[in-house]
Scaffold this motif. Structure first.
Motif, PDB file in Angstrom:
ATOM      1  N   GLN A 313       2.800  -0.380  13.325  1.00 37.11           N
ATOM      2  CA  GLN A 313       2.091   0.947  12.674  1.00 37.11           C
ATOM      3  C   GLN A 313       1.524   1.923  13.723  1.00 37.11           C
ATOM      4  N   ASN A 314       1.026   1.414  14.387  1.00 41.41           N
ATOM      5  CA  ASN A 314       0.424   2.477  15.674  1.00 41.41           C
ATOM      6  C   ASN A 314       1.709   3.002  16.281  1.00 41.41           C
ATOM      7  N   THR A 315       2.349   2.327  16.804  1.00 36.53           N
ATOM      8  CA  THR A 315       3.561   2.836  17.760  1.00 36.53           C
ATOM      9  C   THR A 315       4.399   3.821  16.922  1.00 36.53           C
ATOM     10  N   THR A 316       4.468   3.981  15.660  1.00 37.31           N
ATOM     11  CA  THR A 316       5.609   4.577  15.033  1.00 37.31           C
ATOM     12  C   THR A 316       4.721   5.756  14.255  1.00 37.31           C
ATOM     13  N   LEU A 317       3.495   5.639  14.196  1.00 36.44           N
ATOM     14  CA  LEU A 317       2.439   6.757  13.663  1.00 36.44           C
ATOM     15  C   LEU A 317       2.650   8.250  14.282  1.00 36.44           C
ATOM     16  N   HIS A 318       3.030   9.150  13.513  1.00 37.77           N
ATOM     17  CA  HIS A 318       3.624  10.347  13.973  1.00 37.77           C
ATOM     18  C   HIS A 318       3.255  11.462  13.319  1.00 37.77           C
ATOM     19  N   VAL A 319       2.530  12.515  13.835  1.00 36.87           N
ATOM     20  CA  VAL A 319       2.289  13.760  13.087  1.00 36.87           C
ATOM     21  C   VAL A 319       3.507  14.680  13.099  1.00 36.87           C
ATOM     22  N   ASP A 320       4.223  14.931  12.251  1.00 38.49           N
ATOM     23  CA  ASP A 320       5.515  15.785  12.247  1.00 38.49           C
ATOM     24  C   ASP A 320       5.147  17.312  12.080  1.00 38.49           C
ATOM     25  N   THR A 321       4.732  18.184  13.023  1.00 39.56           N
ATOM     26  CA  THR A 321       4.294  19.494  12.965  1.00 39.56           C
ATOM     27  C   THR A 321       5.290  20.212  11.990  1.00 39.56           C
ATOM     28  N   LYS A 322       6.404  20.021  12.202  1.00 41.70           N
ATOM     29  CA  LYS A 322       7.557  20.643  11.408  1.00 41.70           C
ATOM     30  C   LYS A 322       7.168  20.594   9.867  1.00 41.70           C
ATOM     31  N   ARG A 323       6.690  19.482   9.442  1.00 38.89           N
ATOM     32  CA  ARG A 323       6.574  19.347   7.957  1.00 38.89           C
ATOM     33  C   ARG A 323       5.144  19.788   7.541  1.00 38.89           C
ATOM     34  N   LEU A 324       4.262  20.190   8.507  1.00 39.94           N
ATOM     35  CA  LEU A 324       2.810  20.537   8.137  1.00 39.94           C
ATOM     36  C   LEU A 324       3.042  21.917   7.556  1.00 39.94           C
ATOM     37  N   PRO A 325       2.375  22.157   6.469  1.00 44.68           N
ATOM     38  CA  PRO A 325       2.075  23.611   5.873  1.00 44.68           C
ATOM     39  C   PRO A 325       1.282  24.469   6.625  1.00 44.68           C
ATOM     40  N   SER A 326       1.674  25.695   6.726  1.00 44.68           N
ATOM     41  CA  SER A 326       1.051  26.726   7.424  1.00 44.68           C
ATOM     42  C   SER A 326      -0.227  27.048   6.553  1.00 44.68           C
ATOM     43  N   VAL A 327      -1.337  26.801   7.046  1.00 40.13           N
ATOM     44  CA  VAL A 327      -2.847  27.067   6.336  1.00 40.13           C
ATOM     45  C   VAL A 327      -2.803  28.566   5.923  1.00 40.13           C
ATOM     46  N   TRP A 328      -2.609  29.341   7.014  1.00 39.85           N
ATOM     47  CA  TRP A 328      -2.901  30.808   6.872  1.00 39.85           C
ATOM     48  C   TRP A 328      -1.884  31.302   6.131  1.00 39.85           C
TER      49      TRP A 328
END
Length: 761
Positions: A313-328
């Motif tokens: 779980q730890n080695t595959t945990l990843h924040v995909d910034t391409k899928r994060l919504p743009s808050v502004w």
């Protein structure tokens, strides 16, 4: 009367048919003393086919270790018709669920074949249901294997291959660590009972080899044992076997092979009880043979449990910034929506005297902004199952060993499947549930199906709660398809580095780090086919307590910004997780080796043979090279803290540190005739750090006066200053007494020793 006569005739025919069927098909044989009783609760009848024999074997011992894998063999033989069938395993996972492992097992007339499963064992694996069915689903054999789980005892499992097992019993119930309570448990093997499959060795930490020659075992047995050693096993061989290399009497020599090692002894293992009569001596023999650091690592893994699930779980945990919504962007749209829906729309309609259109205009604007929000979110939405992987590719002895952790999930409550490249051996990573398990073995309780084939492995996941993680581990041992990896020559002498590195991996590598003899060289990028001259690089000495800085530099953690909004920082954080895992769990470098770590510039993993899921991952490429520490007939012995023995205090070898005021440490120079001893003193840490450099007195033990002598804290000591302090075993004993009187004790960083001299003849 006629009815009774017909009923009796029918009963007799059924009885004779039953007797004939029992002689024609055997649903399976096994040892009830080890595996328990067969499953007789099934209501589904077992079909009988003339000449078909099915044997279900469990290859483990009476006590199975939680956190390891145990082999299950299904063997089929047909003396009659050809059967197109499969061996199926149902393995419980607790909470009323189980998963399925399936392999094709088809036999032609007169043919005998078998398949071997390697089953991960967790706290729920108290039994395994095994079936053999044909392609139409007809059941021919079924058994339930009952396992005894060994999860309470802290034991190191040792297999012994000997014709005189009585003489090897000194290794049974040997206490290795009094503080932790770790002891050994011995299992005996004969040459003819030695397993032929690598999977059968998964339960053992060491193997002892005594008086059995190469001709006493088959090629399959030897290959299985070699593969087990290559992937991390330890084989200790006595000199009464032709597998042992020639040695002087009483000498012990280690040879690394892959992640594991062969240990050659200049005496018969049957003589161990005579040579090492006391328990403390036997314990010292194992530490000398295996190596203190490696045996302590085995002990710690047993003591602190098996964390494969959390590692995956730890080695595959990843924040995909391409899928994060743009808050502004969403904030701007929301503000515009509120303004239009409120004062602006009302004012415009009022001025045009069309306030009756207000309700319809508001509905239209709501639909318009709903469409805008939907289109804005198309980039962030998951449209199908997705897979994250973390791969470690190790090039050792010209062969690739690859370990891949996979985390796959789906955004929908629906079944899904994907196909994995058949060159990988795949197994599920169970969650070690300490609360016990409800047994549920059968088709209706399965959530995960794994079907093994030669070309690919199919994984099917049944209905699960959306975004439920499925953890898998993939392994591959196949250097031919990868190329030669990273090659080169490494020479280090007193901080001076020469040699070269050549990238033959066929891909561009970045953030390349070379570690050898406590020194580090960092190279930003090496293109495919490029050769780097190491004499142009400046090595930096890195004490053990600064290894975290190395990992951050390799991963690129210095990328600015938060991983949540910065794609480079997110990638660096993911890489750091992978490097930390490799460093703490898989790195097994020896003193005369150099380790290279790097990341591919472009990920091109051929992990799946289908595009049914979205794939994202990161790969760490490592290579182990030989390192040379000689120059002009002199030998440099760096990072001496790696071969030390703590005589007093709680010395941490890995970090070269302690938490106590008084420590006595013995440094072993081996066969080196020391001409110069060099000391690197720890640097002061940052003000808020929980570590600090050693401040106090350093004393050498004088073997002539039998007392400690106060030493001036210098960076070099020549031979004339050491004559009275080296004993007959070429060891130096040093006492450190820290001067601090603080109530709260920080981690104290001790000085690092290295030496230069000549090898004793």
């Amino acid at each position: 009367m006629k009815r009774k006569w017909l009923a009796g005739l029918l009963a007799g025919c059924l009885f004779l048919a039953g007797l004939a069927g029992q002689g024609l098909a055997a649903p399976g044989d096994f040892e009830t003393s080890e595996m328990g009783a067969p499953d007789d609760t099934s209501k589904e009848p077992v079909a009988m086919v003339n000449g078909l024999e099915v044997e279900i074997l469990w290859g483990g011992n009476s006590l199975v270790r939680v956190g390891r894998e145990t082999p299950v063999t299904v063997r089929a033989k047909s003396g009659g018709p050809a059967i197109a069938g499969s061996a199926i395993l149902y393995v419980p996972t607790g909470k009323g669920n189980c998963y399925v492992m399936e392999k094709e097992l088809s036999v032609a007339a007169g043919e005998e074949k078998q398949v071997v499963f390697s089953v991960p064992v967790d706290y729920a694996t108290s039994s395994i249901l095994v079936e053999y069915r044909d392609e139409k689903g007809t059941l021919y054999a079924r058994e339930t294997l009952v396992l005894r789980l060994g999860y309470n005892a802290q034991e190191i499992y040792i297999g012994a291959v000997s014709e005189d097992i009585k003489s090897m019993e000194v290794f049974d119930r040997l206490l290795l660590n009094e503080y932790r309570g770790t002891a050994t448990r011995l299992f005996d093997f004969k040459a003819d009972t030695l397993p032929k499959e690598k999977e059968a060795y998964g339960q053992y930490d060491l193997f002892l080899w005594d008086a059995v020659n190469r001709t006493d075992i088959s090629e399959k047995q030897k290959k299985a044992l070699d593969n087990w050693v290559y992937e991390g096993g330890i084989l200790i061989i006595g000199n009464d076997s032709d597998l042992c290399r020639p040695l002087e009497k009483g000498e012990i020599e280690r040879e690394r092979w892959g992640r594991g090692q062969y240990v050659y002894c200049g005496f018969s293992l049957r003589q161990v009880s005579a040579l090492y009569s006391e328990e403390a001596q036997l314990r010292n023999f194992l530490y000398e043979a295996v190596g203190t650091e490696r045996l302590n690592a085995i002990d710690e893994r047993i003591q602190y449990g098996y964390n494969d699930y959390w590692d995956a779980q730890n080695t595959t945990l990843h924040v995909d910034t391409k899928r994060l919504p743009s808050v502004w962007q969403y904030g701007l749209v929301l503000a515009l929506y509120l303004m239009l829906m409120g004062p602006i729309l009302y004012t415009v309609l009022k001025r045009r005297e069309r306030r009756q259109l207000l309700r319809r205009s508001m509905i239209g604007l709501s639909l318009l902004f709903t469409a805008v929000i939907y289109l804005m979110g198309s980039r962030t939405r998951f449209t199908r199952p997705f897979l994250n992987y973390a791969s470690i590719q190790e090039i050792r002895d010209g062969t690739l060993m690859e370990t891949v952790y996979v985390n796959v999930s789906s955004p929908y409550h629906a079944p899904y499947s994907f196909r994995v490249n058949g060159s990988y051996a795949l197994s599920p990573v169970p969650y070690y549930n300490y609360s016990g398990a409800e047994q549920a073995l059968g088709e209706e309780s399965c959530r995960l199906y794994i079907c093994y084939q030669d070309e690919e492995t199919t994984v099917r996941v049944e209905d699960e709660v959306p975004f439920t993680n499925v953890m898998l581990r993939l392994n591959r041992n196949d250097g031919d398809t990868y190329g030669e990896g990273i090659t080169g020559e490494v020479h280090l002498f007193c901080g001076e580095l020469t040699g070269y590195l050549e990238n033959r991996s066929g891909q561009d590598l970045e953030r390349v780090c070379l570690l050898t003899g406590g020194h580090m060289v960092f190279i930003e990028k090496i293109a495919a086919g490029e050769t780097v001259d190491l004499s142009q690089e400046e090595p930096v000495f890195v004490p053990g307590y600064e290894y975290s800085k190395i990992m951050n530099q390799i991963a690129g953690r210095e990328a600015n910004g938060s991983p949540i909004v910065n794609q480079e920082a997110a990638l660096a954080a993911w890489r750091l997780q992978l490097v930390s895992f490799y460093w703490n769990n898989m790195m097994t470098g020896e003193r005369n080796e150099a380790l290279v770590m790097a990341f591919p510039v472009t990920e091109n993993m051929e992990l799946l043979s289908s595009d049914d899921v979205d794939v994202d991952g990161v790969t760490l490429v490592t290579a182990v090279l030989s390192a040379d520490f000689e120059k002009n007939g002199q030998l440099y012995l760096p990072s001496l803290e790696k071969s030390t023995e703590s005589l007093q205090g709680n010395y941490d070898v890995r970090n070269n540190s302690t938490y106590e005021h008084l420590n006595v440490i013995q440094y072993d120079f081996g066969s080196l005739s020391v001409q110069k001893l060099m000391v690197t003193w720890a640097k002061e840490q940052e003000e808020k750090s929980y570590r600090r450099a050693f401040h106090g007195t350093m004393e050498f033990y004088n073997w002539k006066t039998k007392s400690y002598d106060h030493m001036e804290q210098k960076t070099e000591y020549d031979r004339s200053e050491l004559n009275d302090y080296l004993n007959e075993h070429n060891c130096l004993t040093v006492r450190y007494e820290d001067a601090t009187t603080e109530e709260y004790q920080y981690e104290i960083l001790l000085p690092c020793f290295s030496a230069v001299g000549r090898k004793s003849q």
